[in-house]
Design an enzyme around this catalytic site. Sequence first.
Site, PDB file in Angstrom:
ATOM      1  N   GLU A  50      -0.962  -8.137   1.926  1.00  0.00           N
ATOM      2  CA  GLU A  50      -0.757  -6.688   1.869  1.00  0.00           C
ATOM      3  C   GLU A  50       0.262  -6.189   2.881  1.00  0.00           C
ATOM      4  OE1 GLU A  50      -3.102  -2.431   2.117  1.00  0.00           O
ATOM      5  OE2 GLU A  50      -3.687  -4.026   3.473  1.00  0.00           O
ATOM      6  N   HIS A  62       1.918   8.297   5.393  1.00  0.00           N
ATOM      7  CA  HIS A  62       0.932   9.339   5.712  1.00  0.00           C
ATOM      8  C   HIS A  62       1.431  10.241   6.844  1.00  0.00           C
ATOM      9  CE1 HIS A  62      -2.444   8.729   3.080  1.00  0.00           C
ATOM     10  NE2 HIS A  62      -2.514   7.442   3.359  1.00  0.00           N
ATOM     11  N   ASP A  97       0.850  -1.196   0.000  1.00  0.00           N
ATOM     12  CA  ASP A  97       0.000   0.000   0.000  1.00  0.00           C
ATOM     13  C   ASP A  97       0.889   1.251   0.000  1.00  0.00           C
ATOM     14  OD1 ASP A  97      -2.007   1.987   0.540  1.00  0.00           O
ATOM     15  OD2 ASP A  97      -3.245   0.393   1.368  1.00  0.00           O
ATOM     16  N   SER A 116      -7.180   4.032  -1.637  1.00  0.00           N
ATOM     17  CA  SER A 116      -6.939   2.579  -1.657  1.00  0.00           C
ATOM     18  C   SER A 116      -8.191   1.770  -1.996  1.00  0.00           C
ATOM     19  CB  SER A 116      -6.404   2.119  -0.295  1.00  0.00           C
ATOM     20  OG  SER A 116      -5.125   2.642  -0.089  1.00  0.00           O
ATOM     21  N   ASP A 153      -0.973   0.109  -4.845  1.00  0.00           N
ATOM     22  CA  ASP A 153      -2.272   0.679  -5.228  1.00  0.00           C
ATOM     23  C   ASP A 153      -2.161   2.123  -5.685  1.00  0.00           C
ATOM     24  OD1 ASP A 153      -1.581   1.420  -2.650  1.00  0.00           O
ATOM     25  OD2 ASP A 153      -3.536   1.000  -1.767  1.00  0.00           O
ATOM     26  N   HIS A 154      -1.122   2.823  -5.179  1.00  0.00           N
ATOM     27  CA  HIS A 154      -0.899   4.222  -5.531  1.00  0.00           C
ATOM     28  C   HIS A 154       0.452   4.620  -4.973  1.00  0.00           C
ATOM     29  CE1 HIS A 154      -1.726   5.015  -1.347  1.00  0.00           C
ATOM     30  NE2 HIS A 154      -2.843   4.317  -1.471  1.00  0.00           N
ATOM     31  N   SER A 197      -7.867  -2.190   1.301  1.00  0.00           N
ATOM     32  CA  SER A 197      -7.216  -3.102   0.342  1.00  0.00           C
ATOM     33  C   SER A 197      -7.714  -4.542   0.470  1.00  0.00           C
ATOM     34  CB  SER A 197      -5.689  -3.055   0.483  1.00  0.00           C
ATOM     35  OG  SER A 197      -5.222  -1.737   0.480  1.00  0.00           O
ATOM     36  N   ASP A 229       1.997   2.441   3.636  1.00  0.00           N
ATOM     37  CA  ASP A 229       1.197   3.638   3.362  1.00  0.00           C
ATOM     38  C   ASP A 229       0.947   4.440   4.637  1.00  0.00           C
ATOM     39  OD1 ASP A 229      -0.607   5.160   1.506  1.00  0.00           O
ATOM     40  OD2 ASP A 229      -2.112   4.500   2.940  1.00  0.00           O
ATOM     41  N   HIS A 277      -2.037  10.950  -1.043  1.00  0.00           N
ATOM     42  CA  HIS A 277      -1.358  10.033  -1.959  1.00  0.00           C
ATOM     43  C   HIS A 277      -0.791  10.813  -3.130  1.00  0.00           C
ATOM     44  CE1 HIS A 277      -4.291   6.728  -0.439  1.00  0.00           C
ATOM     45  NE2 HIS A 277      -3.329   6.968   0.413  1.00  0.00           N
TER      46      HIS A 277
HETATM   47 ZN   LIG Z   1      -3.277   5.898   2.166  1.00  0.00          ZN
END
Ligand SMILES: [Zn+2]
Length: 469
Positions: free
Chosen positions: A298, A307, A27, A76, A344-345, A141, A303, A420
């Site tokens: 995952e 953040h 992620d 996500s 995912d990004h 996710s 992620d 993101h």
């Molecule tokens: Zn995120």
Amino acid sequence: MQEELQSQLDKTPIVKQAKNIIFFLGDGTSISTLTAARLAKGHLTGNHEHEVMAYEKFPYSTLIKTYSSDKVVTDSAASATAYLNGVKANQATIGVDANVLLYDCDAMNVPKYHTKSILTDFQEAGKSTGIVTVTRVTHASPAGTFAHTAERHWENDDDVNDDDYDSEKCDDIAEQLVLGDTGSKIKVILGGGRQKFTPKGVVDPEGGDGGKRDDGKNLIETWLNHKQELGNATYTWNRDQFLTVDTANTDYLLGLFDWGHMGWAIDKEPSNPTLQEMAKAAIEILQRDDNGYFLFVEGGNIDLAHHKNEYRSAIEEALEFEKAISYAASVTDPEETLIIVTADHSQPLVINGYQERGADVLDLGDYSNVDGMPFTALLYTQGPGYRGEVNGERPDPSLEDYTNPHYAGAAAVPLTSSNHAGEDVILYARGPHSHLFTGIHENAFIPHALRYASCTGHGLQFCTQQEQP
Ligand SMILES: [Zn+2]
């Protein structure tokens, strides 16, 4: 370099049905995260810039475009709908097509708007399935494998009620996981998020805040009762218990190792198994199915650390993610198991300055020729690491606690949590039909290729194509 050329010349596609698929999802794992993780690992091993990560040994890779139905930069949930179901969706919706807008409880219950995941396709083909994450198992996710919802945050009925929607009508994600058509058939579920499964008043085994459900349902007990009727089922909530699970005699395994998301890898919480340990148990249980399996794994905290702009923590999570991939690659046969590794990004992390070869990417990187002060090699374009200026000057990171595992890297624009980032991500692939993953593709292309390779679901399939003259 000649050896590298020869291995490229020797590369031959594996044109067979993929019996098993393991889908690794990092992620928020931007290409900059992967590069920084490689440099950080190389600094530890002494291989420095020459370090080779497990997924870098995979023969094929492609860029992936990640935008959602309504936003250039995806979240996500919309992304999971695309890379697991094959359909672009609106931001924050899961397992529904773009006809379903955020919060549209009525639309989310319309069957024709439901998308079907590659995990469901495997179940319908009579194969086993599992999900593993270090976030809550109801997070966006993993939910992309089984849920249909107009709001990713409706993880339990309390979340739905808090938004003033009818939790009887809009089933929450935890309920869909335990009682839903797809969720109830998943054999291995490992991650965090106990609060979403137990009612208010139920004390959590690790202290902390207890259950959060309003409806009085204890979905952990429900899961255990249902599964014990079907075979050998185990529920576990800490690492010591988990490591004693006899995977050779376990048909169903639910592990919820934290009240919320599992702890940061960098903090090494003793009650939490590692991602590799969870992936190992899942593979051992699922591979007993002679028909094959689909496993979603995952690295979800990469992620969450980004953040907060905590790059040391994010890189540690990325290294844990790589260990799980390395393990899976070592115990599976590329002739029958297709492994893909993607994100995912992106996240707004950049590798800056002209560090000397062999330097530590987690260290100070270079000096500004304007203010003469150093800057860290890893910086964010936005997020909570924004510092502003003090007395008209940029704060000097060499005077900060920049070796602290939870140090927030400096960001150019202030946000309470980073947004993101929108550039393409990469996908690495090994195994049958991994050669479908070259060039550049939409995230929604991924499950179409997986269905073709595994001869599951709808659309073109390798097995039927083969029968044609
Ligand atoms: Zn995120």
